[in-house]
Design a protein around this motif. Structure first.
Motif, PDB file in Angstrom:
ATOM      1  N   TYR B   3       0.847  -1.194   0.000  1.00 17.74           N
ATOM      2  CA  TYR B   3       0.000   0.000   0.000  1.00 17.74           C
ATOM      3  C   TYR B   3       0.886   1.249   0.000  1.00 17.74           C
ATOM      4  CZ  TYR B   3      -3.601  -3.230   1.693  1.00 17.74           C
ATOM      5  OH  TYR B   3      -4.463  -4.285   1.826  1.00 17.74           O
ATOM      6  N   ILE B   6      -2.930   4.489   2.787  1.00 23.42           N
ATOM      7  CA  ILE B   6      -4.082   3.901   3.498  1.00 23.42           C
ATOM      8  C   ILE B   6      -4.964   5.065   3.951  1.00 23.42           C
ATOM      9  CG2 ILE B   6      -4.821   2.700   5.607  1.00 23.42           C
ATOM     10  CD1 ILE B   6      -2.418   0.875   5.333  1.00 23.42           C
ATOM     11  N   LEU B  41      -7.003  -0.299  12.652  1.00 19.03           N
ATOM     12  CA  LEU B  41      -6.570  -1.204  11.589  1.00 19.03           C
ATOM     13  C   LEU B  41      -7.110  -2.622  11.802  1.00 19.03           C
ATOM     14  CD1 LEU B  41      -2.874   0.013  11.116  1.00 19.03           C
ATOM     15  CD2 LEU B  41      -4.822   0.497   9.634  1.00 19.03           C
ATOM     16  N   ARG B  45      -8.789  -4.100   8.402  1.00 23.19           N
ATOM     17  CA  ARG B  45      -8.282  -5.284   7.704  1.00 23.19           C
ATOM     18  C   ARG B  45      -9.395  -6.280   7.343  1.00 23.19           C
ATOM     19  NH1 ARG B  45      -7.587 -10.009  10.864  1.00 23.19           N
ATOM     20  NH2 ARG B  45      -6.407 -10.852   9.133  1.00 23.19           N
ATOM     21  N   TYR B  50      -8.273  -3.758   2.173  1.00 23.92           N
ATOM     22  CA  TYR B  50      -7.130  -3.794   3.095  1.00 23.92           C
ATOM     23  C   TYR B  50      -6.914  -5.172   3.723  1.00 23.92           C
ATOM     24  CZ  TYR B  50      -7.027   1.261   2.559  1.00 23.92           C
ATOM     25  OH  TYR B  50      -6.921   2.531   2.040  1.00 23.92           O
ATOM     26  N   ILE B  53      -3.509  -6.532   5.331  1.00 24.37           N
ATOM     27  CA  ILE B  53      -2.977  -6.075   6.625  1.00 24.37           C
ATOM     28  C   ILE B  53      -2.942  -7.238   7.630  1.00 24.37           C
ATOM     29  CG2 ILE B  53      -3.434  -4.573   8.619  1.00 24.37           C
ATOM     30  CD1 ILE B  53      -4.626  -2.517   6.714  1.00 24.37           C
ATOM     31  N   LEU B  55      -1.733  -7.940  11.739  1.00 24.81           N
ATOM     32  CA  LEU B  55      -1.442  -7.168  12.952  1.00 24.81           C
ATOM     33  C   LEU B  55      -0.819  -8.030  14.046  1.00 24.81           C
ATOM     34  CD1 LEU B  55      -4.873  -5.543  12.636  1.00 24.81           C
ATOM     35  CD2 LEU B  55      -2.832  -4.154  12.794  1.00 24.81           C
ATOM     36  N   SER B  73       2.376  -9.369   2.605  1.00 29.57           N
ATOM     37  CA  SER B  73       1.456  -8.795   3.587  1.00 29.57           C
ATOM     38  C   SER B  73       1.927  -7.407   4.014  1.00 29.57           C
ATOM     39  CB  SER B  73       1.377  -9.677   4.833  1.00 29.57           C
ATOM     40  OG  SER B  73       0.893 -10.949   4.497  1.00 29.57           O
ATOM     41  N   PHE B  74       0.964  -6.632   4.500  1.00 33.58           N
ATOM     42  CA  PHE B  74       1.280  -5.344   5.113  1.00 33.58           C
ATOM     43  C   PHE B  74       1.258  -5.597   6.624  1.00 33.58           C
ATOM     44  CE2 PHE B  74       0.349  -1.275   7.029  1.00 33.58           C
ATOM     45  CZ  PHE B  74       1.070  -0.366   6.284  1.00 33.58           C
ATOM     46  N   VAL B  76       1.810  -4.872  10.514  1.00 35.18           N
ATOM     47  CA  VAL B  76       1.806  -3.793  11.507  1.00 35.18           C
ATOM     48  C   VAL B  76       2.169  -4.409  12.858  1.00 35.18           C
ATOM     49  CG1 VAL B  76       0.437  -1.970  12.591  1.00 35.18           C
ATOM     50  CG2 VAL B  76      -0.043  -2.649  10.217  1.00 35.18           C
TER      51      VAL B  76
END
Lengths: 150, 135
Positions: B3, B6, B41, B45, B50, B53, B55, B73-74, B76
Motif C-alpha cells: 500500500y 491507506i 486497523l 483489515r 485492506y 494487513i 497485525l 502482507s502489510f 503492523v
C-alpha cells in the motif's frame, strides 16, 4: 538519583512489558490526584473516580492510556521495580527524569530535557549529572560497544 | 509496496497515511495515537481493500514463528520495542515481499532510509504520516 540499567535482566523485580503489567496490576490501585494530573499532562486524559478516562478519541478505561503514560505510572506506583522505558517518547522521558529514586531500563539514548542537577547512576557504577553527563556517558558507551563489536 | 496510501474515516478523525519506504517506523511522542491507529486497523483489515494487513502486538501468540511465515502482507507491529528480536529484524530486512509499519523506537539492525522515520501528525481532524527527519 535515577538508576539506569542498560542490560536487560529477566527478574520478577523488572517490568519489561508495561502495557501488560499495567493492565493486570497497576491499574487496580486507585490513582491519587497527583497521578491523575500526570495522566492529564501526558495523555491529555481526564480520569474519573471510577477509573474511566475521557480523551479526544472518546471514552474508555485507564487501560486505554498510552504505553508511555502506563510506563510512567508503573514507575511511580511500583517503587521497588526496575521499569523499561524503551517505549517512551521524549515527552514521557522529560517527565520521568524529574522523578527521584527510580530504577529504569533503557538500552539506547533518546533526546529529551534533563535538568543539570539531576543525578544519574548507570549500571550501579558510573554517576553523572544532567543532560551533558547523560550524553557523554552514552557517547562513551557507544565507543565501548564499537570496540566490542556489539 | 503493498500500500502506498491507506485512507479511512474514524469519526471525528480522517486518516490519510502515505508510505515512502517498504519499512516505516512510526515514532514521536507518547500519546500521539499509535495504539488507537492499531485498533482501527484491526477493523480496517476486515475490508476487501485492506485484507493484506496483518497485525501483531504483545498479545500475539507465537509471534516470532507467525511473523516468519508472512509473505505479501502489510505487517503492523505495535509494542515492537518489546517484542522484536534480532531474528525478526533480519526477517524484516530480507523478506521483501512484505511491507511493514512498526511502532518502534529502536532502529538497530534494520535497513532504513530517511523516508522510514515517520510521526503521526494531526492537523484539524486530519491525521497523516510526516517525515520525522527533515533536511
Amino acid at each position: 538519583m535515577i538508576y539506569i540499567y542498560t542490560v536487560k535482566r529477566d527478574s520478577e523485580d523488572w517490568i519489561l512489558r508495561n502495557d501488560w503489567y499495567f493492565n493486570l496490576y497497576t491499574c487496580n490501585q486507585k490513582f491519587t490526584e497527583e497521578e491523575k494530573s500526570i495522566v492529564r499532562k501526558l495523555d491529555r486524559a481526564i480520569v474519573s473516580d471510577d477509573m474511566r478516562i475521557e480523551t479526544k478519541y472518546g471514552l474508555g478505561t485507564v487501560r486505554n492510556l498510552s504505553s508511555g503514560c502506563k510506563t510512567c505510572l508503573n514507575i511511580i506506583k511500583n517503587p521497588g521495580k526496575t521499569v523499561s522505558v524503551e517505549e517512551c517518547g521524549a515527552n514521557v522521558l522529560d517527565f520521568v527524569f524529574q522523578l527521584d529514586e527510580i530504577h529504569i531500563y533503557m538500552s539506547r539514548p533518546e533526546r529529551f530535557h534533563i535538568r543539570e542537577e539531576v543525578e544519574i547512576c548507570f549500571n550501579e557504577k558510573d554517576i553523572v549529572f544532567g543532560r551533558r553527563g547523560y550524553e557523554n556517558w552514552w557517547s562513551e558507551e557507544y565507543a565501548r560497544r564499537a570496540e566490542s563489536d556489539l | 509496496m503493498i500500500y502506498d496510501l491507506i485512507e479511512f474515516q474514524a469519526f471525528p478523525f480522517s486518516y490519510s497515511l502515505r508510505f515512502e519506504d517498504r519499512v516505516t517506523l512510526v515514532r514521536g511522542d507518547s500519546a500521539t495515537g499509535k495504539t488507537f491507529l492499531y485498533q482501527m486497523l484491526e477493523d480496517l483489515r476486515m475490508t476487501k481493500e485492506y485484507e493484506a494487513i496483518r497485525l501483531f502486538n504483545y498479545k500475539t501468540d507465537n509471534f516470532h514463528s507467525s511473523l516468519a511465515k508472512m509473505q505479501k502482507s502489510f505487517i503492523v507491529i505495535d509494542n515492537a520495542d518489546t517484542i522484536l528480536n534480532e531474528e525478526d529484524r533480519k526477517f524484516i530486512n530480507f523478506e521483501h515481499s512484505n511491507q511493514y509499519m512498526l511502532f518502534l523506537r529502536n532502529c538497530d539492525g534494520l535497513n532504513l532510509s530517511a523516508g522510514s522515520f515517520m510521526v503521526l501528525c494531526e492537523k484539524g481532524k486530519q491525521i497523516t504520516l510526516e517525515r520525522e527527519i527533515k533536511f
